[in-house]
Design an enzyme around this catalytic site. Sequence first.
Site, PDB file in Angstrom:
ATOM      1  N   LYS A  85      -1.513  -3.290  -3.207  1.00  0.00           N
ATOM      2  CA  LYS A  85      -1.777  -2.079  -2.546  1.00  0.00           C
ATOM      3  C   LYS A  85      -2.193  -1.078  -3.773  1.00  0.00           C
ATOM      4  O   LYS A  85      -3.248  -0.601  -3.736  1.00  0.00           O
ATOM      5  CB  LYS A  85      -1.013  -1.501  -1.721  1.00  0.00           C
ATOM      6  N   ARG A 105       4.606   3.013   7.877  1.00  0.00           N
ATOM      7  CA  ARG A 105       5.317   1.673   7.853  1.00  0.00           C
ATOM      8  C   ARG A 105       6.213   1.234   8.956  1.00  0.00           C
ATOM      9  O   ARG A 105       6.791   0.398   8.675  1.00  0.00           O
ATOM     10  CB  ARG A 105       6.269   1.705   6.501  1.00  0.00           C
ATOM     11  N   ARG A 139       6.420  -6.644 -12.332  1.00  0.00           N
ATOM     12  CA  ARG A 139       5.453  -5.256 -12.160  1.00  0.00           C
ATOM     13  C   ARG A 139       5.874  -4.255 -13.504  1.00  0.00           C
ATOM     14  O   ARG A 139       7.248  -4.200 -13.339  1.00  0.00           O
ATOM     15  CB  ARG A 139       5.599  -4.835 -10.915  1.00  0.00           C
ATOM     16  N   ARG A 173      10.226  -0.425 -12.280  1.00  0.00           N
ATOM     17  CA  ARG A 173      11.036   0.169 -11.067  1.00  0.00           C
ATOM     18  C   ARG A 173      12.463  -0.066 -11.010  1.00  0.00           C
ATOM     19  O   ARG A 173      12.717  -1.322 -10.983  1.00  0.00           O
ATOM     20  CB  ARG A 173      10.146   0.187  -9.731  1.00  0.00           C
ATOM     21  N   ARG A 204      13.511  -5.669   0.783  1.00  0.00           N
ATOM     22  CA  ARG A 204      12.346  -5.028   1.277  1.00  0.00           C
ATOM     23  C   ARG A 204      11.263  -5.947   1.841  1.00  0.00           C
ATOM     24  O   ARG A 204      10.714  -5.419   2.730  1.00  0.00           O
ATOM     25  CB  ARG A 204      11.543  -4.485  -0.029  1.00  0.00           C
TER      26      ARG A 204
HETATM   27  P1  ADP Z   1       1.839  -2.825  -3.950  1.00  0.00           P
HETATM   28  O1  ADP Z   1       1.681  -1.644  -4.086  1.00  0.00           O
HETATM   29  O2  ADP Z   1       1.357  -3.453  -2.891  1.00  0.00           O
HETATM   30  O3  ADP Z   1       3.685  -2.997  -4.059  1.00  0.00           O
HETATM   31  P2  ADP Z   1       1.130  -3.646  -6.682  1.00  0.00           P
HETATM   32  O4  ADP Z   1      -0.345  -3.140  -6.785  1.00  0.00           O
HETATM   33  O5  ADP Z   1       2.151  -2.705  -7.550  1.00  0.00           O
HETATM   34  O6  ADP Z   1       1.627  -4.076  -5.391  1.00  0.00           O
HETATM   35  O7  ADP Z   1       1.123  -5.183  -7.511  1.00  0.00           O
HETATM   36  C1  ADP Z   1       2.536  -5.800  -7.552  1.00  0.00           C
HETATM   37  C2  ADP Z   1       2.378  -6.520  -8.798  1.00  0.00           C
HETATM   38  O8  ADP Z   1       1.533  -7.726  -8.767  1.00  0.00           O
HETATM   39  C3  ADP Z   1       1.806  -5.824 -10.092  1.00  0.00           C
HETATM   40  O9  ADP Z   1       2.412  -5.974 -11.116  1.00  0.00           O
HETATM   41  C4  ADP Z   1       0.351  -6.005 -10.141  1.00  0.00           C
HETATM   42  O10 ADP Z   1      -0.106  -6.102 -11.526  1.00  0.00           O
HETATM   43  C5  ADP Z   1       0.485  -7.687  -9.662  1.00  0.00           C
HETATM   44  N1  ADP Z   1      -0.777  -7.973  -8.905  1.00  0.00           N
HETATM   45  C6  ADP Z   1      -1.504  -7.240  -8.092  1.00  0.00           C
HETATM   46  N2  ADP Z   1      -2.334  -7.756  -7.463  1.00  0.00           N
HETATM   47  C7  ADP Z   1      -2.547  -9.032  -8.178  1.00  0.00           C
HETATM   48  C8  ADP Z   1      -3.392 -10.303  -7.842  1.00  0.00           C
HETATM   49  N3  ADP Z   1      -4.526 -10.041  -6.997  1.00  0.00           N
HETATM   50  N4  ADP Z   1      -2.875 -11.178  -8.336  1.00  0.00           N
HETATM   51  C9  ADP Z   1      -2.014 -11.334  -9.157  1.00  0.00           C
HETATM   52  N5  ADP Z   1      -1.134 -10.157  -9.545  1.00  0.00           N
HETATM   53  C10 ADP Z   1      -1.541  -9.028  -8.840  1.00  0.00           C
HETATM   54  P1  ADP Z   2       6.008  -1.184  -2.382  1.00  0.00           P
HETATM   55  O1  ADP Z   2       4.675  -1.139  -1.915  1.00  0.00           O
HETATM   56  O2  ADP Z   2       6.319  -2.125  -3.489  1.00  0.00           O
HETATM   57  O3  ADP Z   2       6.798  -1.530  -1.216  1.00  0.00           O
HETATM   58  P2  ADP Z   2       6.318   1.872  -2.282  1.00  0.00           P
HETATM   59  O4  ADP Z   2       6.330   2.233  -3.618  1.00  0.00           O
HETATM   60  O5  ADP Z   2       5.226   1.922  -1.373  1.00  0.00           O
HETATM   61  O6  ADP Z   2       6.697  -0.042  -2.814  1.00  0.00           O
HETATM   62  O7  ADP Z   2       7.638   2.143  -1.730  1.00  0.00           O
HETATM   63  C1  ADP Z   2       8.896   2.156  -2.270  1.00  0.00           C
HETATM   64  C2  ADP Z   2      10.095   2.791  -1.264  1.00  0.00           C
HETATM   65  O8  ADP Z   2       9.954   3.923  -0.889  1.00  0.00           O
HETATM   66  C3  ADP Z   2      10.279   1.778  -0.122  1.00  0.00           C
HETATM   67  O9  ADP Z   2      11.004   0.617  -0.201  1.00  0.00           O
HETATM   68  C4  ADP Z   2      10.862   2.909   0.753  1.00  0.00           C
HETATM   69  O10 ADP Z   2      12.206   2.867   0.300  1.00  0.00           O
HETATM   70  C5  ADP Z   2      10.119   4.085   0.409  1.00  0.00           C
HETATM   71  N1  ADP Z   2       9.025   4.422   1.266  1.00  0.00           N
HETATM   72  C6  ADP Z   2       7.673   4.411   0.726  1.00  0.00           C
HETATM   73  N2  ADP Z   2       6.878   4.823   1.541  1.00  0.00           N
HETATM   74  C7  ADP Z   2       7.620   4.953   2.801  1.00  0.00           C
HETATM   75  C8  ADP Z   2       7.338   5.111   4.269  1.00  0.00           C
HETATM   76  N3  ADP Z   2       6.148   5.352   4.623  1.00  0.00           N
HETATM   77  N4  ADP Z   2       8.447   5.237   5.013  1.00  0.00           N
HETATM   78  C9  ADP Z   2       9.561   5.094   4.593  1.00  0.00           C
HETATM   79  N5  ADP Z   2      10.043   4.499   3.640  1.00  0.00           N
HETATM   80  C10 ADP Z   2       9.224   4.780   2.353  1.00  0.00           C
END
Ligand code: ADP
Ligand code: ADP
Length: 214
Positions: free
Chosen positions: A13, A88, A127, A160, A171
Amino acid sequence: MRVILLGPPGAGKGTQAAGIVEKYSIPHISTGDIFRKNIKEGTALGTKAKDYMNKGLLVPDELVVEIVKDRLQEDDCKNGFLLDGFPRTVNQAEALNDSLGEMNVSLDKVINVDVDKEILIERAVGRRICKECGATFHVKFNPSKEEGICDQCAEKLYQRADDTEETVSKRIEVYLNQTQPLIDYYQDRNILVTIDGQQEIKKVFDEIVVALGA
Ligand code: ADP
Ligand code: ADP
Ligand code: ZN
């Protein structure tokens, strides 16, 4: 353009958000980024959110909803926004509906980035994020040119606190129980588009652009 990015942790995302907000000139609103900034700055909100985040649990709805409501009132959201990591829960989605209703606007699309569970852990654990600009890399799938250093601003990359195998597993479980119901929720409203997030980053982006119809 008013868009939500939906998908499990590690789906891509944040990575896709960077390209989308640039292309459509809309602000990127990531609730995870907002919480991390508050933790870094030691605010009351950061203190409240930290324990939940480190355990891989959702921060309570009442803490999240008000922040997003306020953020959507800001001037830069007038022509649209990209929500990443919000809503979420169904409760958050309902609160968002109410807010948008009060603003007399509606969502255009919900982009559901679909990735198999087995792949998510490897993605999240590898990541790396820039301390300065937030650019996201992956040690294997999207490495920076120089290890540990951001391509864009030459600052250090960090991992992170919640990107451990154990916390990511938690998660994912939380996602399946509390967030996945939003797929049906937005499907029922005919604004959901599911994209295969297991393709290369550029391909995923191209498909999102097609889905957004521009
Ligand atoms: P999210 O915000 O949904 O948690 P991220 O955009 O941070 O996910 O991506 C999670 C990890 O996967 C990052 O290290 C990113 O560089 C990698 N990643 C994102 N998209 C792809 C993809 N299409 N193929 C392989 N790795 C990816
Ligand atoms: P990822 O896409 O890798 O799950 P985020 O950066 O979106 O990570 O979120 C990290 C953490 O922040 C989540 O595991 C949760 O604890 C908190 N968080 C983020 N957005 C929300 C939300 N909309 N509602 C509740 N908790 C949230
Ligand atoms: Zn950077």
